[in-house]
Design an enzyme around this catalytic site. Sequence first.
Site, PDB file in Angstrom:
ATOM      1  N   LYS A  17       2.244  -3.729   8.954  1.00 29.57           N
ATOM      2  CA  LYS A  17       3.325  -2.756   8.895  1.00 29.57           C
ATOM      3  C   LYS A  17       4.640  -3.500   9.069  1.00 29.57           C
ATOM      4  CE  LYS A  17       4.702   1.732  10.450  1.00 29.57           C
ATOM      5  NZ  LYS A  17       4.225   2.978  11.022  1.00 29.57           N
ATOM      6  N   ILE A  63       0.821  -1.201   0.000  1.00 34.07           N
ATOM      7  CA  ILE A  63       0.000   0.000   0.000  1.00 34.07           C
ATOM      8  C   ILE A  63       0.859   1.257   0.000  1.00 34.07           C
ATOM      9  CG2 ILE A  63      -1.818   1.270   1.228  1.00 34.07           C
ATOM     10  CD1 ILE A  63      -2.733  -1.419   0.101  1.00 34.07           C
ATOM     11  N   THR A  64       1.797   1.318   0.922  1.00 30.54           N
ATOM     12  CA  THR A  64       2.689   2.472   0.942  1.00 30.54           C
ATOM     13  C   THR A  64       4.105   2.029   1.265  1.00 30.54           C
ATOM     14  OG1 THR A  64       2.259   2.877   3.270  1.00 30.54           O
ATOM     15  CG2 THR A  64       1.000   4.192   1.703  1.00 30.54           C
ATOM     16  N   GLN A  65       5.012   2.841   0.837  1.00 31.46           N
ATOM     17  CA  GLN A  65       6.424   2.587   1.090  1.00 31.46           C
ATOM     18  C   GLN A  65       6.991   3.878   1.648  1.00 31.46           C
ATOM     19  OE1 GLN A  65       9.036   0.081  -0.285  1.00 31.46           O
ATOM     20  NE2 GLN A  65      10.286   1.394   1.002  1.00 31.46           N
ATOM     21  N   GLY A  66       7.373   3.840   2.901  1.00 26.24           N
ATOM     22  CA  GLY A  66       7.947   5.041   3.496  1.00 26.24           C
ATOM     23  C   GLY A  66       9.435   4.862   3.683  1.00 26.24           C
ATOM     24  N   ALA A  67      10.036   5.830   4.350  1.00 24.83           N
ATOM     25  CA  ALA A  67      11.480   5.770   4.559  1.00 24.83           C
ATOM     26  C   ALA A  67      11.826   4.627   5.508  1.00 24.83           C
ATOM     27  CB  ALA A  67      11.979   7.093   5.129  1.00 24.83           C
ATOM     28  N   ASP A  78       3.430  13.022  14.001  1.00 22.25           N
ATOM     29  CA  ASP A  78       3.347  13.263  12.565  1.00 22.25           C
ATOM     30  C   ASP A  78       1.884  13.395  12.148  1.00 22.25           C
ATOM     31  OD1 ASP A  78       4.076  13.569   9.909  1.00 22.25           O
ATOM     32  OD2 ASP A  78       4.211  11.427   9.515  1.00 22.25           O
ATOM     33  N   GLY A  86       9.439   2.152   6.729  1.00 19.40           N
ATOM     34  CA  GLY A  86       8.700   0.904   6.653  1.00 19.40           C
ATOM     35  C   GLY A  86       7.717   0.871   5.517  1.00 19.40           C
ATOM     36  N   ARG A  87       7.039  -0.255   5.439  1.00 16.87           N
ATOM     37  CA  ARG A  87       6.043  -0.445   4.380  1.00 16.87           C
ATOM     38  C   ARG A  87       4.756  -0.934   4.998  1.00 16.87           C
ATOM     39  NH1 ARG A  87       9.395  -4.753   1.662  1.00 16.87           N
ATOM     40  NH2 ARG A  87      11.394  -3.726   1.924  1.00 16.87           N
TER      41      ARG A  87
END
Lengths: 206, 265
Positions: B47, B24-28, B158, B30-31
């Site tokens: 997560k 779904i998402t890829q952050g700095a 955040d 984690g995913r």
Amino acid sequence: MALEKVELEHVPPTYQVYAAFFRNVSNAEFLHAQLLSRNSEFEYAFIDASSVISRLHLLSAVYSAVNVLLDGALRTPNVHSEIVVTIFNTANILQIADAYRRWGITPGKTKDLVVVKVVQPPSGPQDETQTQIHAQNAIWDHLRQNVQGTPAALTDAELSQVTDWPKVRKYYRLNGVPALDRLTDEKERWKQSESLAIMGMALRGL
Amino acid sequence: MAADAQFPPPKVLTYPASAPPSLITQGAEGRVYKTTHLLPDRPSALKYRPPKPYRHPILDARLTKARISSEAKVLERCWREGVPVPPVYAMDPAAGWMMMEWIEGIPVRVGINEWLGERPEDGEEPAEAAEEAPLIDLMKRIGTAVGALHRTGVVHGDLTTSNMMLRQRKEDQVNGGTGAESKAKAVAGDVVIIDFGLATQSMADEDRAVDLYVLERAFASTHPRAERLFATVLESYKHTFKKAPSVLIKLEDVRLRGRKRSMLG
């Protein structure tokens, strides 16, 4: 047959999970003795059904234990004791005996019993389908011969008849929880208690 | 497939399930994958904090475990106190993953933008109050949710409209209806706060005010045309706990100096 083959997400097909539910069990002493003597024919997770809230609650414990098994990180002798220790959410694995007393089978107390059996992949090559059918029949025959009780369906409706709420609330710290206390709807409260118990097991030891 | 090879999923997701996991998402750090917990009809968000090759393995394992654990602890604490967050389903801190409830719905950011999207670009005519009621109500719900969070002693770290979901209500799931109704649906639903990866426990006015400030700035840059409505968020926040008014006073100081505290003292 009242031995259910349980399909769980993220569990390899070479591992089979079976579960059964017995009401009015009269020979808890005998079953307890088999566990104590480490009788290898009795490799089951025996769980006192009064500590089980629902199917999801039970399956969460089973899944956690299987995941630990897959990781090769068992903290107890086998996956079955791991299930009992998982459902008992404490960090201290030295309290295995305590876990059994509270959640496992207790002579003189346990009336209703959930049995879980995890079959691990055979080490040698075999015809898997044949082995599975054989295993399921053999497990059920063995249980029927040794557990003196009435087989019941492992459903929320059946389980909820025997849940000992004061005990469950105490051990999962569900008393004085604002998220539960504000609820008036019984069904909603049951659902949220289930969530909190599952969360408690997931966070065990943190 | 190339992406899969570059970002291998956690081991737990390599075991079979009724549906393959989707990234779904890829952050700095984690995913997030969408997958299932126990049963095919129990969707879950997983997560995952993958190992960082640039860190020493022992340090990396320790940090990953501590961060996943701390996020789970914050979620449990919030959930017990009745703050709208997803409950944790399962976790394996050593392996760096945690499963939680999959919130069916859209991020608040998308909802607000969908609502605003239908408005004429230049037409600066102030909207009728009644016409804006669903959007204003959403602002109130955001303020209440953030207030509930702060009341429990958790600071998110955040807060943005991307880190809040609108949990679809059952009666809103049917599509259709008139234009105004479908527009109102874009901002309907219960606000659920997500992504506690940077959350800390704090009761200090300062930390809470910075949390609000970050949200305010994020809101202004993501939804410039709705900026004036942010006051509604703060107004409803004000009534959620006893110390909320003093947090709002502190917020005025934070606005003057920015997010960083003075380096003096």
